[in-house]
Design an enzyme around this catalytic site. Structure first.
Site, short mmCIF file in Angstrom:
data_model
loop_
_atom_site.label_atom_id
_atom_site.label_comp_id
_atom_site.label_asym_id
_atom_site.label_seq_id
_atom_site.Cartn_x
_atom_site.Cartn_y
_atom_site.Cartn_z
CG ASP A 139 -1.69 1.33 1.32
OD1 ASP A 139 -2.59 1.52 0.49
OD2 ASP A 139 -1.37 2.16 2.20
CE LYS A 141 -3.78 4.96 1.74
NZ LYS A 141 -2.47 4.36 1.44
CE1 TYR A 174 0.53 7.78 3.53
CE2 TYR A 174 1.01 5.71 2.43
CZ TYR A 174 0.22 6.46 3.27
OH TYR A 174 -0.86 5.88 3.88
#
Length: 332
Positions: free
Chosen positions: A51, A82, A56
């Site tokens: 993931d 995401k 990030y």
């Protein structure tokens, strides 16, 4: 390693998975070599679900994850990222501080609309350098990130167009599943009561200590056949370190109440002859609706240590002993 199904889809994920925030430089710098070595350690241990997210490291984690997975057989792993944040280049001195060290030089805008999600997916493909994403999570929608008023706007964006984009991507075979990636329970309930979701990546709200998801969200997920992927099992560290000086809970120094609760939990673990951290890692998988537990770090040794904790024998009856010391909260 055992695999579990995501919702009613044909997608299966390893019950232990790799979370990519740390390799994006969360709280401390992560050199590329360390990121690659950590990802290889995860792969060698049998983890096949990875993931990541644009947030990030402002693209850094996606780039590194994609670089690592690029030459792996595509059907041998599952990848999630995401949507909800779009990035634009800015001068180095205008890069916002979101606790990432040495991120890529971008600033972010939130967009949960149809067009925003479609653009986010296109940008993720480019950063990853891969041609398939298995799961998309709507990232950090809710009052914990946005406050009450902005959440109302973002919720309507998602309901009025964002979910349509995700459904089109799934129906056309671009992705296999979609859901939410959040730190709070209420927004999961709000969305799930209006629309079906394949899965929810929930951080810190279904742990040995924090049972905020237990009363309403778990039963609703069972009813809707929505899988949970659980992150933040150490609640910012305290379930790994124990109630030591400087221990953190929910990204802040732990209060005296939390220290005392974890102290009592540590005594239970000591009596049982296993580390408290082992119980914390294994607890979510006692619930059938949970498909995977994320573990994320930027150090191979830390990852190996965490994976070893999954092999520690914690009798199932032990988990009930922690119930008197749990908390229920809703952030926002």
């Amino acid at each position: 390693m055992d695999k579990l199904r995501i919702g009613t889809t044909a997608l299966e994920v390893t019950e232990i998975s790799f979370g990519g925030a740390a390799i994006g430089g969360l709280y401390r710098a992560c050199p590329r070599e360390a990121a690659m070595e950590t990802l290889q350690t995860a792969w060698d241990a049998g983890l096949r679900y990875f993931d990541t997210a644009p947030f990030y490291g402002f693209g850094l984690s996606e780039r590194r994850t994609g670089d690592f997975l690029r030459y792996k057989p595509r059907d041998s792993y599952v990848l999630s990222t995401k949507v909800g944040r779009l990035f634009r280049p800015v001068p180095e001195d205008q890069v916002p501080d979101h606790s990432y060290v040495d991120p890529l030089p971008f600033a972010l805008d939130y967009d949960y609309s149809y067009n925003g999600i479609m653009r986010s997916v296109e940008f993720s493909y480019a950063r990853l350098g891969l041609n398939r994403i298995d799961i998309l999570f709507v990232h950090d929608i809710g009052t914990y990130t946005h406050g009450v008023e902005k959440t109302k706007l973002h919720f309507r964006q998602l309901m009025d167009g964002g979910l349509k984009a995700l459904d089109e991507l799934k129906t056309s075979g671009v992705i296999s599943a979609y859901g939410l990636g959040v730190n709070e329970v209420q927004i999961c309930l709000d969305v799930l009561r209006e629309a079906p979701l394949d899965c929810i990546l929930l951080a810190s709200r279904y742990s040995l200590l924090d049972r905020s998801a237990e009363a309403e969200l778990l039963p609703l997920c069972r009813e809707r056949q929505t899988s949970l992927i659980i992150g933040g099992v150490f609640n910012s560290g305290i379930l790994a370190t124990g109630p030591v000086h400087g221990a953190h809970f929910d990204y802040l120094p732990a209060t005296q109440d939390i220290l005392e609760r974890v102290g009592a939990m540590e005594k239970i673990a000591d009596e049982g002859g296993y580390p408290l951290a082992a119980a914390a890692l294994q607890f979510p998988l006692q619930e059938p609706v949970v498909a995977s537990v994320l573990t994320g770090t930027a150090k191979p040794a830390n990852l190996t240590r965490n994976l070893d904790l999954f092999d520690v024998q914690v009798p199932q009856a032990e988990f009930a002993r922690y119930a008197p010391y749990t908390i229920v909260q809703e952030l926002g």
